[in-house]
Design a protein around this motif. Structure first.
Motif, short mmCIF file in Angstrom:
data_model
loop_
_atom_site.label_atom_id
_atom_site.label_comp_id
_atom_site.label_asym_id
_atom_site.label_seq_id
_atom_site.Cartn_x
_atom_site.Cartn_y
_atom_site.Cartn_z
N TYR A 268 -23.26 34.36 -12.48
CA TYR A 268 -23.28 33.30 -11.41
C TYR A 268 -24.55 32.71 -11.41
N ALA A 269 -24.76 31.52 -11.06
CA ALA A 269 -25.89 30.79 -10.98
C ALA A 269 -26.63 31.07 -9.63
N LEU A 279 -24.53 26.36 -4.49
CA LEU A 279 -23.23 25.78 -4.57
C LEU A 279 -23.28 24.25 -4.69
N SER A 280 -22.38 23.68 -5.22
CA SER A 280 -22.38 22.04 -5.50
C SER A 280 -22.44 21.60 -4.04
N PHE A 284 -20.49 23.28 -0.86
CA PHE A 284 -21.47 23.58 0.37
C PHE A 284 -20.93 23.13 1.72
N LEU A 285 -20.44 21.63 1.72
CA LEU A 285 -20.04 21.16 2.75
C LEU A 285 -18.67 21.60 3.24
N GLU A 286 -17.82 21.93 2.36
CA GLU A 286 -16.44 22.72 2.81
C GLU A 286 -16.63 23.86 3.34
N ILE A 304 -27.22 23.32 -3.99
CA ILE A 304 -27.65 23.74 -2.79
C ILE A 304 -27.43 25.23 -2.70
N CYS A 305 -28.64 25.93 -2.09
CA CYS A 305 -28.72 27.14 -1.98
C CYS A 305 -28.23 27.69 -0.35
#
Length: 474
Positions: A268-269, A279-280, A284-286, A304-305
């Motif tokens: 994973y990244a 996360l994109s 992240f928001l979801e 986003i971390c």
């Protein structure tokens, strides 16, 4: 070019062969120490014959090589020069030193079976006889290292300190251990093969010298932190017992990796700063819905971390491998993370990915992962609330151990976490049997992929009867 093929094409020399009579040399070595002087960087390198040499990196070359020559790295160094070591900070008893040039190349060396750090342990008869007093004088920076480490260790726990490149000098009729301002390196409770061998010899010496004094022998067991963690502090369970667990717990399972579940991927990244999966913005928001001002500033295609709670400026590739393990009672799925996989396969996830890119094989499952198969290991795993509430039979591995002595002791000690098992404390003069309750770690690791992993087939069909431990395992 992959370093394994590069090594086969290069004519490698050992440190003992180096001399100024030749212009360019090739060598494989481990970086065991690194420090900065005013105008250059100094290194101590060790080859697979256990010979050490000092290396110098001049100021203008530091940006080219410094990040590749981190302590503990094993590297192939090509096209370097050799000169007489007449520098003011000569810390290795070798007449020559290594010089780096602009044409010098440095790349990782995988699968190295050489000496780790070249410890030359000095025996202290006073310690063996039971008098654990030895004067140690350390430089300010090392004193801070000691202080910071001890502050986080319980007062009852023994700490094994191994000093690399220390000095032993007479002082007031006694030997005094001193650190060198530049070359010394201190290992505190480190799990390194050479240090573990020292622990074994130390315990054996105690057992032979103090056979009639069980208190000293038992107290000495505590100096082996890996044994403390896997044998004493955590209950041992079989595979079939894990799935029957009703409360969150941490336990040790001895099993063999029989299959790699490739459909779940292998990496994973991760955030380069903390290692957490990035996360994109939408993901992240979801998942978190944390609409801070800083998060709103992140572009739609940004990463986003979730731990740092900010846009990730630098990412790295991290291992995440789901495997099927098996013991005599059944099989179950474990998730292994970055450091555990890297230690077994002998290569980092970043290096595997770079190799795939170079060979245009980014869609294939890396062959390096096959090195995991048929490895018998002790797994320290966590059974979480998530596992219990969702009947989720995939467990996160907190730590792995391949120490043969630990594996032998674990496989010889039959019993589960609900039965009487044996522990040893520094104050006991006899072996005390006590019941260990299941332990929950203070910092729970949250799986970065809970939602993405599947249960897989669960096979726990072979129940077997077990006896309580009746004596301390030999």
């Amino acid at each position: 070019m992959a370093s394994s093929s590069a090594a086969s094409e290069l004519k490698l020399s050992f440190i003992a062969d180096l001399n100024p009579e030749k212009d360019l040399w090739n060598m494989r070595a481990r970086v065991v120490k690194k420090w900065r002087s005013k105008y250059w960087l100094d290194f101590i390198l060790i080859d697979e014959k256990g010979v050490k040499i000092q290396a110098v990196l001049k100021q203008h070359l530091i940006p080219l090589f410094e990040h590749q020559l981190e302590e503990d790295n094993v590297v192939l160094i090509s096209k370097f020069g050799v000169g007489t070591n007449t520098g003011p900070f000569k810390v290795i008893d070798h007449v020559y030193k290594i010089n780096f040039y602009r044409c010098t190349t440095v790349q990782p060396a995988h699968g190295w079976e050489g000496v780790e750090y070249g410890f030359n342990f000095i025996p202290f008869p006073q310690i063996v006889s039971g008098v654990a007093n030895q004067l140690l004088t350390v430089d300010v920076c090392y004193a801070q290292q000691f202080s910071d480490f001890i502050a986080g260790v319980p007062s009852t726990e023994r700490v094994v300190a191994v000093i690399l490149h220390g000095r032993v000098k007479p002082w007031k009729g006694e030997l005094q251990v001193q650190t060198d301002k530049f070359a010394t390196r201190i290992f505190l409770n480190q799990e390194i093969n050479e240090i573990n061998d020292l622990r074994r010899r130390f315990l054996l010496k105690f057992s032979e010298t103090n056979a009639s004094s069980s208190q000293i022998v038992l107290s000495s067991e505590i100096v082996y932190p890996l044994r403390e963690e896997f044998v004493v502090a955590c209950p041992r369970k079989h595979v079939d017992e894990i799935t029957d667990t009703k409360t969150p717990t941490t336990c040790v399972v001895v099993a063999t990796i029989k299959m790699i579940q490739e459909k779940h991927g292998w990496f994973y990244a991760g955030c380069r700063k903390c290692g957490k999966k990035v996360l994109s913005k939408q993901e992240f928001l979801e998942k978190y819905g944390d609409l801070t001002e800083e998060i709103l500033k992140v572009p739609a295609n940004g990463l986003i971390c979730p731990k740092c709670k900010c846009e990730c400026q630098s990412i790295t590739t991290k291992f995440m491998v789901q495997v099927r393990v098996q013991d005599e009672t059944g099989s179950v799925s474990f998730v292994l993370f970055d450091t555990h996989v890297a230690r077994i396969v002998g290569v980092s996830a970043t290096e595997v990915r770079e190799r795939q890119v170079d060979e245009n094989q980014t869609e294939s499952f890396p062959h390096e992962m096959m090195r995991l198969l048929d490895k018998k290991l002790a797994f320290k795993i966590e059974v979480t609330d998530y596992n219990l509430k969702n009947d989720y039979y995939v467990y996160t591995v907190l730590k792995v151990c391949d120490d043969p002595d630990i594996l032998a002791e674990l496989t010889g000690a039959v019993g589960s976490g609900d039965e009487d098992v044996l522990s040893v404390t520094a104050d006991s003069s006899v072996v005390v049997a006590e019941i260990h309750e299941s332990l929950t770690p203070s910092g729970k690791r949250t799986s970065v992929e809970d939602e993405s992993l599947n249960v897989g087939e669960l096979s726990c069909t072979s129940k077997r009867s077990r006896k309580k431990a009746s004596k301390f395992p030999e």
